[in-house]
Design a protein around this motif. Structure first.
Motif, PDB file in Angstrom:
ATOM      1  N   UNK A 116      10.690 -25.935  46.756  1.00  0.00           N
ATOM      2  CA  UNK A 116       9.896 -24.868  47.421  1.00  0.00           C
ATOM      3  C   UNK A 116       8.820 -25.490  48.195  1.00  0.00           C
ATOM      4  N   UNK A 117       8.081 -26.429  47.498  1.00  0.00           N
ATOM      5  CA  UNK A 117       6.991 -26.787  48.137  1.00  0.00           C
ATOM      6  C   UNK A 117       7.213 -27.854  48.986  1.00  0.00           C
ATOM      7  N   UNK A 120       4.499 -22.350  41.326  1.00  0.00           N
ATOM      8  CA  UNK A 120       4.380 -23.538  41.911  1.00  0.00           C
ATOM      9  C   UNK A 120       3.213 -23.610  43.054  1.00  0.00           C
ATOM     10  N   UNK A 139       1.651 -25.617  45.777  1.00  0.00           N
ATOM     11  CA  UNK A 139       1.337 -26.959  46.862  1.00  0.00           C
ATOM     12  C   UNK A 139      -0.124 -26.711  47.545  1.00  0.00           C
ATOM     13  N   UNK A 195       2.597 -27.353  38.833  1.00  0.00           N
ATOM     14  CA  UNK A 195       3.390 -26.287  38.238  1.00  0.00           C
ATOM     15  C   UNK A 195       2.419 -25.823  37.033  1.00  0.00           C
ATOM     16  N   UNK A 231       4.217 -20.062  45.359  1.00  0.00           N
ATOM     17  CA  UNK A 231       5.490 -19.362  45.499  1.00  0.00           C
ATOM     18  C   UNK A 231       5.975 -18.861  44.357  1.00  0.00           C
TER      19      UNK A 231
END
Lengths: 115, 111
Positions: free
Chosen positions: A101-102, B32, B34, B51, B93
């Motif tokens: 997803x990232x 998550x 990023x 994470x 997310x």
């Protein structure tokens, strides 16, 4: 590294017209995304797409919006008809799988101006 | 309501200093995080990610510190270089495939 291309880089149209934004994703990627960024604000998720279908869409993805990727060509975002509030930069992204997803790879964006 | 907040909006440091970019989030189901960086006229690119099972992630001069209890994280850039000058986006997310972004921190590193 892998590159996502977007065409055109800028587009100016009159309100009510149709516009199609084109995205050339990374060649072996299977998942595609559109994000919208209004000037000075954050990028916001619009929609993701896999195997010819919309998987998820946000409330920003109005009825006037549609996406498709006919026969493995460009992944497109069509807006018909356009409204003034559609003026923004639209970013396309692609990823190789659902789990990453990232690990979305972004294009440089298309700046859309609706007059 | 902004789900992901970043501060400061802009940051200036001198070459060799440590730049600290902050991020906080609302939704505890985010799993998550990023960080993307974007240079002028280029695409956002993934820089580093973490994470919640970890409270620290390091990659060279870039380190994420994560505080799950306070729903905060920060990106530390040690020995900052002029080439690090870019806009840094914190993202999160909870649903695979949907990234929620902050508004970004514009970092300027002077030589």
């Amino acid at each position: 590294g892998p590159k996502v291309l977007q065409i055109p880089s800028h587009q100016i149209i009159d309100m009510g017209q149709m516009v199609t934004l084109n995205c050339d994703p990374v060649s072996n990627h299977l998942y595609f995304y559109w994000y919208k960024q209004i000037l000075g604000q954050q990028m916001e998720f619009l929609v993701n797409f896999y195997n010819g279908k919309v998987m998820e869409k946000s409330k920003l993805f109005k009825d006037q919006f549609s996406v498709e990727r006919p026969d493995g060509s460009y992944f497109t975002l069509k807006i018909q008809p356009t409204a003034l509030e559609d003026s923004a930069v639209y970013f396309c992204a692609s990823s190789p799988d659902w789990g990453g997803a990232g690990e979305q790879y972004f294009g440089p964006g298309t700046r859309l101006t609706v007059l | 309501q902004q789900q992901v907040r970043q501060s400061p909006q802009s940051l200036t440091v001198w070459e060799g200093e440590t730049a600290i970019l902050n991020c906080s989030y609302e939704d505890s189901t985010f799993d998550y995080f990023p960080w993307y960086w974007q240079f002028p006229r280029e695409s956002p690119a993934l820089l580093i990610a973490i994470r919640p099972v970890s409270n620290k992630k390091e990659d060279g001069r870039f380190t994420i510190f994560f505080n799950k209890r306070e729903k905060k994280l920060s990106l530390h850039i040690t020995d900052s270089q002029p080439g690090d000058s870019a806009t840094y986006f914190c993202a999160a997310t909870q649903v695979v495939g949907q990234l929620t972004f902050g508004r970004g921190t514009r970092l300027q590193v002077y030589a």
